[in-house]
Write a protein that holds these residues in place. Structure first.
Motif, PDB file in Angstrom:
ATOM      1  N   ALA B 185       2.258  32.829  67.492  1.00 15.32           N
ATOM      2  CA  ALA B 185       3.296  33.147  66.527  1.00 15.32           C
ATOM      3  C   ALA B 185       4.672  32.775  67.056  1.00 15.32           C
ATOM      4  O   ALA B 185       5.532  32.320  66.294  1.00 15.32           O
ATOM      5  CB  ALA B 185       3.264  34.632  66.184  1.00 15.32           C
ATOM      6  N   ALA B 189       7.276  30.629  65.093  1.00 17.90           N
ATOM      7  CA  ALA B 189       8.526  31.269  64.679  1.00 17.90           C
ATOM      8  C   ALA B 189       9.716  30.445  65.144  1.00 17.90           C
ATOM      9  O   ALA B 189      10.698  30.295  64.415  1.00 17.90           O
ATOM     10  CB  ALA B 189       8.600  32.683  65.245  1.00 17.90           C
ATOM     11  N   ALA B 193      12.532  28.847  62.816  1.00 16.87           N
ATOM     12  CA  ALA B 193      13.899  29.352  62.940  1.00 16.87           C
ATOM     13  C   ALA B 193      14.878  28.259  63.340  1.00 16.87           C
ATOM     14  O   ALA B 193      15.989  28.191  62.819  1.00 16.87           O
ATOM     15  CB  ALA B 193      13.937  30.499  63.947  1.00 16.87           C
ATOM     16  N   ILE B 204       8.123  29.321  55.196  1.00 13.42           N
ATOM     17  CA  ILE B 204       8.614  30.689  55.380  1.00 13.42           C
ATOM     18  C   ILE B 204       8.194  31.549  54.193  1.00 13.42           C
ATOM     19  O   ILE B 204       7.703  32.673  54.354  1.00 13.42           O
ATOM     20  CB  ILE B 204      10.148  30.693  55.539  1.00 13.42           C
ATOM     21  CG1 ILE B 204      10.532  29.946  56.816  1.00 13.42           C
ATOM     22  CG2 ILE B 204      10.681  32.120  55.593  1.00 13.42           C
ATOM     23  CD1 ILE B 204      12.011  29.710  56.962  1.00 13.42           C
ATOM     24  N   ILE B 251       4.815  36.202  62.924  1.00 15.56           N
ATOM     25  CA  ILE B 251       5.733  35.090  62.665  1.00 15.56           C
ATOM     26  C   ILE B 251       6.985  35.597  61.963  1.00 15.56           C
ATOM     27  O   ILE B 251       8.113  35.240  62.309  1.00 15.56           O
ATOM     28  CB  ILE B 251       5.037  34.006  61.812  1.00 15.56           C
ATOM     29  CG1 ILE B 251       3.843  33.439  62.578  1.00 15.56           C
ATOM     30  CG2 ILE B 251       6.007  32.893  61.461  1.00 15.56           C
ATOM     31  CD1 ILE B 251       3.024  32.461  61.780  1.00 15.56           C
ATOM     32  N   TYR B 252       6.780  36.483  60.980  1.00 19.12           N
ATOM     33  CA  TYR B 252       7.899  36.987  60.199  1.00 19.12           C
ATOM     34  C   TYR B 252       8.885  37.751  61.081  1.00 19.12           C
ATOM     35  O   TYR B 252      10.093  37.478  61.074  1.00 19.12           O
ATOM     36  CB  TYR B 252       7.354  37.895  59.098  1.00 19.12           C
ATOM     37  CG  TYR B 252       8.391  38.473  58.192  1.00 19.12           C
ATOM     38  CD1 TYR B 252       9.013  37.682  57.241  1.00 19.12           C
ATOM     39  CD2 TYR B 252       8.748  39.809  58.288  1.00 19.12           C
ATOM     40  CE1 TYR B 252       9.967  38.210  56.402  1.00 19.12           C
ATOM     41  CE2 TYR B 252       9.705  40.343  57.457  1.00 19.12           C
ATOM     42  CZ  TYR B 252      10.318  39.546  56.515  1.00 19.12           C
ATOM     43  OH  TYR B 252      11.266  40.087  55.698  1.00 19.12           O
ATOM     44  N   LEU B 254       9.197  37.692  64.432  1.00 13.96           N
ATOM     45  CA  LEU B 254       9.801  36.873  65.483  1.00 13.96           C
ATOM     46  C   LEU B 254      10.812  35.904  64.904  1.00 13.96           C
ATOM     47  O   LEU B 254      11.876  35.683  65.471  1.00 13.96           O
ATOM     48  CB  LEU B 254       8.711  36.119  66.251  1.00 13.96           C
ATOM     49  CG  LEU B 254       7.788  37.010  67.071  1.00 13.96           C
ATOM     50  CD1 LEU B 254       6.693  36.195  67.713  1.00 13.96           C
ATOM     51  CD2 LEU B 254       8.576  37.734  68.136  1.00 13.96           C
ATOM     52  N   ARG B 255      10.490  35.320  63.748  1.00 13.74           N
ATOM     53  CA  ARG B 255      11.438  34.377  63.156  1.00 13.74           C
ATOM     54  C   ARG B 255      12.744  35.080  62.794  1.00 13.74           C
ATOM     55  O   ARG B 255      13.827  34.591  63.102  1.00 13.74           O
ATOM     56  CB  ARG B 255      10.844  33.727  61.908  1.00 13.74           C
ATOM     57  CG  ARG B 255      11.812  32.737  61.321  1.00 13.74           C
ATOM     58  CD  ARG B 255      11.568  32.355  59.895  1.00 13.74           C
ATOM     59  NE  ARG B 255      12.755  31.667  59.430  1.00 13.74           N
ATOM     60  CZ  ARG B 255      13.732  32.262  58.749  1.00 13.74           C
ATOM     61  NH1 ARG B 255      13.638  33.535  58.464  1.00 13.74           N
ATOM     62  NH2 ARG B 255      14.781  31.581  58.371  1.00 13.74           N
ATOM     63  N   ASN B 256      12.622  36.256  62.156  1.00 12.40           N
ATOM     64  CA  ASN B 256      13.834  36.992  61.789  1.00 12.40           C
ATOM     65  C   ASN B 256      14.685  37.279  63.011  1.00 12.40           C
ATOM     66  O   ASN B 256      15.905  37.243  62.949  1.00 12.40           O
ATOM     67  CB  ASN B 256      13.472  38.315  61.114  1.00 12.40           C
ATOM     68  CG  ASN B 256      13.171  38.113  59.661  1.00 12.40           C
ATOM     69  OD1 ASN B 256      13.223  36.971  59.180  1.00 12.40           O
ATOM     70  ND2 ASN B 256      12.839  39.168  58.963  1.00 12.40           N
TER      71      ASN B 256
END
Lengths: 326, 374
Positions: B185, B189, B193, B204, B251-252, B254-256
């Motif tokens: 992830a 991510a 990002a 996304i 993923i959500y 970590l990306r944020n």
């Protein structure tokens, strides 16, 4: 090989494999496929940078595709086949299912759950968040109310099995009834219709902490000027709460509400452990599990119904996310 | 804000009391479980756990032996003591099953057919009958048993019920299923990002959408797939399944978090000639530690507490039961009325998550706030 050893090995292979894949694929991309040549290095670097995101994404996309996207299609496809899976029967599973009294009960109960659990959890969460906001021991109180989040649904069910026990010497409910002079202990889990609410309360007990944490942060984020202005204008604490604070955190309340709604549609553990779906307490996820391993056609049809119920929330979430990105 | 007029209202005591009440409602069931797990079966059925610090009144039945009867002045008499080890205190007693606590200790009870029974507090009894005693007469009495706490339930459940095996199985499922998705992830991510490519927005959105896909959909097709490729129901299968199911949230989250990292650091590193791979491993990954920890705790709690995935993707023999399956499918049936054992088993299964929860609450809260979609 013992599972524990197998587990250690899997961690090594899994982590090592991931690191190896990312390192090696980047290396190959930069050194072998698009090496920065002497004549025009920039062009190849640019080309490598177009490919690279997909190297980073590939394992995740592969796993997501296989474990979450494919099942949506696979389940739908399987639900069009009969029990054994060898005959195409169109929407046969759906029509027999909707005619089944058990399914209707499950659908109705699930409707109740979706109505009650998110509302109650958000209400209690908001209540605790507001009440503990100024309290000197507020953090301890919040921590204790948040605790059930860590407990499994099975563990929570057992905890509440004690409370609901059909015995005034074990169950608190019956002990309290006994105190008020009830002669016979009552099995609240066998009270038709009302037993659903006793099961729902277990999930409310678990989810209140979640709602509290998020709403508490939202309350803290409210600009103090708005509250101060209201106080100067002579608003009482209730008016401040309902007319100043709640409207400002409405967005967060909606997010909490929908998140718990989605969870309600997935949790089968509580019903499974407490009543096994008996006494009219079946909900869709537990109804699905009762067909799992017996009739895959019916099981996937139920799962797909759950998916359709979740779909509006999913679309709304995606639209929110897209709006935020812009 | 305590000094603002209007906030220090007369409501403050009401607030305190309501919070105390709420906390008690939320806490009491768990305390009940904990207390019950240390009490033995008889004590649990004799009094509620909320009375456990006090002595319990328990009823017993003994039989006087007809062979011990001696004839005195035309009356047959049996004498003896109801306590085998000679210690204890009788509160009340009786000679009939229908009313086992009819008389107080030391009294003389008149029984049917002119028989009498006298039972002293120390357990000595005298049983008399005008006719010859042919059957062993029953003596019912109640005593105060002092509160007793022991770890016996825990020993029983560990030794005889394979709970230790289930504990190890849970651990075996949980650890790889927590570690493996993180790395996969994290790379994804980072790409979502900080890398620019066509279709990023779509991906996304797809991750956000997949966050809410009900797991129920995945069960049948994936089990079929696992059977076809030869994984079947096994630990490998459940690791893969948990990895797949945990990825959207990972993923959500970590990306944020990664999107919020300062752009200058990453761009200056790139200007200095760092590749994306180097930027990721040397800068972004270490900086993202809080988000990684948040997700790890989530995934740990989720996989540890999971029942659904374990029921479907692990073999259904007792060798591979994890604790949740063990409790829900086995103990509740075979030990249904044995409350002490059930409580001990439940407590074993929730102890580790509780420790993790209380030590790492900070990260859990942070994760919740960052990803309140799942």
């Amino acid at each position: 090989m013992s599972p524990l050893l197998q587990g250690v090995l899997t961690i090594l292979i899994g982590v090592g494999g991931c690191v190896g894949y990312f390192y090696a694929s980047n290396l190959i991309l930069d050194k072998v496929i698009f090496p920065p040549t002497k004549t025009d290095p920039g062009r190849n670097i640019n080309r490598a940078n177009i490919v690279r995101p997909w190297l980073f994404l590939f394992p995740a996309l592969f796993a997501l595709g296989l474990y979450l996207v494919y099942p949506v299609i696979g389940s739908f496809w399987r639900s069009l086949y009969n029990r054994a899976g060898d005959e195409f029967i169109g929407f046969g599973n759906y029509t027999t299912m909707f005619g089944d009294a058990g399914f209707q009960t499950a659908l109705f109960n699930n409707f109740l759950w979706v109505l009650v659990v998110p509302a109650a959890s958000t209400f209690f969460g908001l209540l605790v968040a507001q009440l503990t906001d100024r309290l000197s021991w507020g953090n301890i109180a919040k921590s204790l109310i948040f605790m059930p989040m860590a407990i499994s649904f099975v563990g929570a069910s057992l905890i509440w099995k004690f409370v609901y026990a059909n015995n005034a010497d074990i169950g608190l409910i019956n002990a309290i009834r006994d105190l008020f002079g009830a002669s016979e202990p009552l099995d609240v889990l066998q009270l038709r219709f009302w037993n659903n609410f006793f099961l729902m309360f277990i999930l409310v007990w678990i989810q209140t902490g979640f709602a509290m944490v998020i709403l508490s942060a939202a309350l803290r984020g409210i600009p103090e000027e708005t509250v101060e202005a209201a106080i100067i204008d002579g608003a009482n604490p209730f008016q401040i709460f309902f007319k100043i604070k709640v409207p400002q955190i409405m967005g967060t309340i909606v997010v909490v509400w929908t998140t718990i709604t989605i969870l309600v549609l997935k949790v089968f553990d509580i019903v499974y452990t407490m009543t096994g779906g008996n006494f009219g307490t079946e909900i869709l996820p537990s109804y699905m599990m009762s067909y799992m391993f017996r009739d895959d056609g019916r099981a996937t049809a139920v799962a797909f119904v759950i998916m359709i119920i979740v779909l509006p929330v999913m679309i709304w979430n995606i639209r929110q996310a897209r709006a935020e990105m812009r | 804000m305590d000094n603002i007029a209007g906030t220090k209202s007369s409501l403050s005591w009401a607030v305190n009391i309501s919070v105390v009440l709420l906390v008690l409602i939320w806490l009491i069931p768990t305390i009940g479980l904990l207390v019950s797990s240390f009490r033995d079966r008889d004590q649990i059925s004799a009094s509620g756990w909320w009375l456990s610090p006090f002595a319990v009144e328990q009823n017993f039945q003994v039989r006087a032996s007809a062979d011990d009867a001696v004839e005195r002045d035309g009356v047959f008499v049996i004498e003896g003591n109801v306590f085998e080890d000679g210690e204890g205190e009788v509160l009340r007693f009786g000679g009939a099953r229908s009313n086992p606590t009819a008389s107080g200790a030391g009294e003389r009870a008149e029984l049917t057919r002119d028989r009498t029974l006298q039972l002293e507090a120390n357990g000595d009894y005298v049983y008399t009958s005008p006719a010859e005693i042919t059957r062993d007469p029953s003596i019912y009495f109640s005593t105060a048993t002092p509160p007793e706490f022991s770890t016996e339930n825990y020993q029983t459940i560990m030794a005889s019920d394979n709970m230790d095996r289930a504990f190890i199985n849970t651990l075996t499922v949980t650890i790889p299923a927590t570690i493996i998705p993180i790395l996969i992830a994290a790379f994804a991510a980072y790409a979502l990002a900080w890398m620019d490519f066509r279709g990023r927005g779509f991906l996304i959105a797809m991750v956000v959408g997949l966050l809410v896909v009900p797991l129920q959909l995945a069960l049948v097709p994936l089990l079929q797939l696992h059977n076809q490729v030869g994984i079947g129901q096994s630990f490998l299968g459940i690791w893969l399944a948990h990895t797949g199911f945990g990825l959207p949230l990972a993923i959500y989250l970590l990306r944020n978090y990664m999107v919020g990292l300062p752009r200058d650091i990453i761009e200056s590193a790139k200007v200095d000639g760092a590749t994306d791979f180097q930027v990721f491993t040397k800068i972004v990954l270490p900086l993202s530690f809080p988000a990684l920890a948040s997700f790890a705790i989530f995934q740990f709690l989720w996989t540890w507490n999971d029942l659904l995935v374990a029921k479907v993707f692990l073999p259904s023999n007792s060798e591979s039961w994890v604790m949740t399956v063990k409790i829900a499918d086995d103990l509740l049936g075979s030990r249904g009325g044995d409350w002490g054992i059930l409580a001990a088993a439940a407590f074993i299964s929730i102890a580790v998550p509780l420790v993790v929860f209380f030590t790492m609450q900070r990260y859990l809260v942070r994760g919740l706030l960052a990803g309140s979609v799942k």
